[in-house]
Motif scaffolding. Structure first.
Motif, mmCIF file in Angstrom:
data_model
loop_
_atom_site.group_PDB
_atom_site.id
_atom_site.type_symbol
_atom_site.label_atom_id
_atom_site.label_comp_id
_atom_site.label_asym_id
_atom_site.label_seq_id
_atom_site.Cartn_x
_atom_site.Cartn_y
_atom_site.Cartn_z
ATOM 1 N N ASN A 106 21.301 15.515 24.742
ATOM 2 C CA ASN A 106 22.023 16.065 23.590
ATOM 3 C C ASN A 106 22.507 14.966 22.656
ATOM 4 O OD1 ASN A 106 21.683 18.670 24.551
ATOM 5 N ND2 ASN A 106 23.615 18.674 25.675
ATOM 6 N N LEU A 107 23.061 13.892 23.244
ATOM 7 C CA LEU A 107 23.507 12.769 22.425
ATOM 8 C C LEU A 107 22.338 12.143 21.678
ATOM 9 C CD1 LEU A 107 25.989 11.026 24.904
ATOM 10 C CD2 LEU A 107 26.601 12.029 22.705
ATOM 11 N N ASN A 108 21.232 11.960 22.380
ATOM 12 C CA ASN A 108 20.080 11.322 21.753
ATOM 13 C C ASN A 108 19.519 12.163 20.617
ATOM 14 O OD1 ASN A 108 17.986 9.029 22.107
ATOM 15 N ND2 ASN A 108 16.756 10.886 21.923
ATOM 16 N N ARG A 109 19.481 13.471 20.826
ATOM 17 C CA ARG A 109 18.963 14.363 19.783
ATOM 18 C C ARG A 109 19.807 14.267 18.526
ATOM 19 N NH1 ARG A 109 19.421 18.512 22.575
ATOM 20 N NH2 ARG A 109 17.430 18.285 23.642
ATOM 21 N N GLU A 110 21.121 14.267 18.699
ATOM 22 C CA GLU A 110 22.005 14.187 17.545
ATOM 23 C C GLU A 110 21.931 12.811 16.889
ATOM 24 O OE1 GLU A 110 24.624 15.381 14.669
ATOM 25 O OE2 GLU A 110 23.662 16.620 16.204
ATOM 26 N N LEU A 111 21.878 11.755 17.683
ATOM 27 C CA LEU A 111 21.786 10.400 17.126
ATOM 28 C C LEU A 111 20.478 10.206 16.374
ATOM 29 C CD1 LEU A 111 23.242 8.331 20.098
ATOM 30 C CD2 LEU A 111 24.335 8.742 17.892
ATOM 31 N N THR A 112 19.386 10.736 16.923
ATOM 32 C CA THR A 112 18.098 10.633 16.239
ATOM 33 C C THR A 112 18.150 11.306 14.879
ATOM 34 O OG1 THR A 112 16.913 10.572 18.348
ATOM 35 C CG2 THR A 112 15.646 11.195 16.404
ATOM 36 N N SER A 113 18.753 12.483 14.843
ATOM 37 C CA SER A 113 18.882 13.203 13.575
ATOM 38 C C SER A 113 19.715 12.419 12.569
ATOM 39 C CB SER A 113 19.506 14.577 13.834
ATOM 40 O OG SER A 113 19.770 15.254 12.621
ATOM 41 N N ARG A 114 20.811 11.830 13.050
ATOM 42 C CA ARG A 114 21.694 11.105 12.135
ATOM 43 C C ARG A 114 21.078 9.797 11.655
ATOM 44 N NH1 ARG A 114 27.957 12.367 13.417
ATOM 45 N NH2 ARG A 114 27.705 14.533 14.055
#
Length: 647
Positions: free
Chosen positions: A136-144
């Motif tokens: 979940n963290l990685n998905r959000e960081l990738t998007s940002r």
């Protein structure tokens, strides 16, 4: 201990053989090994090694080229490791032990999950929920990071060199892209750098999310208790530190009865079931009693929709601060021989030595020993100790209008109002006593009157509901009860325990314990106006809420005033939720029958939690001001967190 030798490895290896290449399991624990003792040339001859025990040594790091490509189990507990990125050389690793490495943090635990795609157990417990957090963290960081790339490249002028601009982008992303709590910043910045460099290498055409293989689903909806982030004990051994985040389960579908709560169509979804107060961090500890929890106030609460996702819980010898979104225990404070009964938050404005003003979140915690500990959660230490009472403190609360005023209620049948003051440049408090309120029975719940918090204090006590005058402009510094409130007419109405007490709004009070099976809603203003000169007054009842018929006591209720909600647990593990806005808006007389709850959250069945849990009681439940997160505590050492999903 000197350098390792082939003879020593053969002696400590299994199965017994005369060649290093046949050894599958090697025990090098308790040998006082230093990092330089691990010779890569020697260890790389262990071509078939699958299990390696390096625990109880003095290792600060592992060599980066050990060549153990088949390693499946690695034990490195009780060393001095400070970095886990070197573990990426073991892609087949399935089990890992890192307990007792004082310089590892919660971020290192997340790095481990990211780097080792086949990892199944950390410190002997299931690691799949940590993997889910990382995903979940990685998905959000990738998007940002991707959004930051698009914005960054759009701002470039044609004259700027692409190579220099791309290097500037990596630095810019690490500096500006933020997500999650501050305690995870080491992990998030580490991942932001990796994602940014991958974007630059591909020219911005692609970026891959975390390469974490999917874990096979469990046979049951709820996972076994697991250990999570390793405790953070930095030099100096400050008491508030990152704690093992032991989880009973994540996101099982709880049974729900009744209609949706809050806005139309929204539902409460279970997020995390944590076991973070265990004695000796044992997952088998299902007996530690959890007593109280409180959400950190959102100090920008003047803004619409301001909320908090940080909750403090107390029980046993520990106070935990938990991020509700991720389920991570951000900080854990332990006091040996203490049993914490109550926690309360405040925010203080302090002036630094440079003259700058800062806002501090301070957590007060108290319990069996009669001491109040003031914890500076963000900085990570206990910065104040008040020897408040000679007997145990049952509950405490801060004034809603004076950030330094703290009420403490003790088994010595006294309530004391303290001014904890503002800490000096050395982070020291100098508390002073303002008032002493005498009670005839132990106060269980404290509640400043919402419409006049500087004038009156309500308390739910073992002997009933009572009120004191707490105005500081009065000369008496020791006072007796002003009024006792009763909930029905007649002599039998007095002296009944009130173990739940909270304001629904500035006028309406919710209280519990005066009669079986119901929660009473009553009007403070109407009751006070009808008081006259009497010392015993019957409350003006607005409505009664249907609740459990149990004869057991000490189930604490709470309210969410901005949403008009009342919450209470019960002896069957249920959470009773009431939307009381229609009730408080109606005209008297009150309804003849108690009003049913809007919703009941059912605790997951024992077969899902594991037979060792069995029946559990929810004795405390609270929600954040916007009713986004709900936290419940049980008598079986479990912290449960739900989140309201908007349609």
């Amino acid at each position: 201990m000197g350098p390792l030798s082939a003879r020593l490895l053969i002696q400590r290896g299994r199965p017994k053989c005369d060649r290093l290449g046949k050894i599958r399991s090697l025990d090098l624990s308790g040998m006082n090994l230093l990092s330089e003792h691990l010779d890569p040339k020697l260890l790389s001859r262990l071509k078939q090694l699958q299990e390696l025990d390096l625990s109880n040594n003095q290792l600060e790091t592992l060599p980066a080229n050990l060549g153990l490509s088949h390693l499946r189990i690695l034990r490195c507990a009780n060393n001095q490791l400070g970095d886990v990125t070197v573990l990426c050389q073991f892609p087949q690793l399935e089990e890992l032990s890192l307990e007792g490495n004082p310089f590892l943090t919660v971020s290192d635990n997340l790095k481990v999950s990211f780097l080792l795609p086949k990892l199944r157990k950390v410190n002997g417990k299931d690691a799949s929920s940590t993997c889910s957090q990382v995903e979940n963290l990685n998905r959000e960081l990738t998007s940002r990071v991707t959004a930051h790339w698009e914005k960054f490249m759009a701002a470039l002028s044609p004259e700027e060199e692409a190579e220099k601009a791309q290097a500037d982008f990596v630095r810019s992303a690490v500096r500006d892209v933020r997500y999650g709590p501050e305690s995870l910043s080491d992990f998030t910045q580490w991942r932001v750098r990796m994602i940014s460099e991958e974007l630059v290498a591909s020219g911005g055409t692609q970026v891959h999310e975390a390469n974490i293989s999917e874990r096979p689903p469990k046979a049951t909806a709820i996972q076994e208790p697991r250990a999570g982030p390793v405790a953070s004990k930095r030099p100096g051994d400050v008491p508030v530190n990152l704690s093992p985040n032991k989880r009973v389960c994540t996101s099982p579908l709880a049974q729900v009865e009744g209609s949706s709560v809050g806005s139309a169509g929204s539902q409460l979804e279970p997020l995390h079931f944590l076991q973070c107060h265990s004695k000796n961090n044992s997952p088998r500890d299902l007996e530690t009693q959890l007593w109280a929890c409180a959400f950190e106030p959102a100090w920008n609460e003047g803004q619409a929709g301001a909320t908090s996702q940080t909750v403090a819980t107390c029980g046993g010898e520990a106070v935990c601060v938990i991020d509700c979104q991720t389920g991570i225990v951000l900080h854990k404070y332990k006091a040996p021989s203490e049993e914490f009964f109550s926690v309360a938050w405040t925010a203080l404005t302090v002036v630094t030595q440079a003259g700058h003003k800062k806002r501090w979140s301070v957590l007060a915690a108290a319990g069996l020993r009669g001491l109040v500990r003031l914890l500076h959660v963000r900085a990570g230490f206990c910065c104040g100790l008040i020897r408040a009472h000679k007997k145990a403190i049952a509950t405490l609360c801060f004034s809603p209008t004076h950030e330094t005023h703290l009420f403490t209620a003790s088994y010595d049948k006294r309530i004391i109002l303290w001014d904890i003051g503002v800490p000096n440049h050395d982070y020291e408090f100098q508390a002073s006593q303002l008032l002493t309120l005498d009670t005839t029975s132990i106060a269980l719940r404290l509640c400043p009157v919402a419409s006049c918090p500087d004038a009156y204090l309500l308390a739910g006590c073992e002997g009933g509901c009572r009120c004191w005058d707490v105005r500081l402009d009065q000369p008496q510094k020791r006072r007796v009860c002003e009024v006792e409130f009763v909930f029905s007419e007649g002599s039998e109405a007095t002296g009944r325990r009130v173990d739940g007490l909270a304001f629904v709004n500035e006028d309406v009070v919710a209280s519990k314990g005066s009669s079986l099976g119901t929660i009473c809603l009553w009007s403070w203003s109407q009751t006070w106006q009808g008081r006259g000169s009497r010392s015993t007054v019957a409350v003006v009842v607005l409505a009664r809420l249907q609740w459990s018929p149990t004869e057991l006591a000490y189930f604490s209720l709470s309210t969410c005033p901005d949403e008009g909600m009342v919450l209470c647990g019960d002896e069957e593990g249920n959470v009773w939720i009431y939307d009381v806005r229609p009730l408080v808006a109606q005209r008297p007389p009150p309804p003849a029958t108690p009003q049913a709850p809007t919703q009941i959250l059912k605790w997951p069945q024992p077969r899902a939690l594991g037979q060792t849990v069995g029946r559990t009681m929810v004795n405390t439940v609270v929600a954040d001001p916007t009713f986004t997160y709900l936290t419940a505590l049980t008598d079986s050492n479990i912290v449960a967190i739900w989140r309201r999903n908007q349609p």
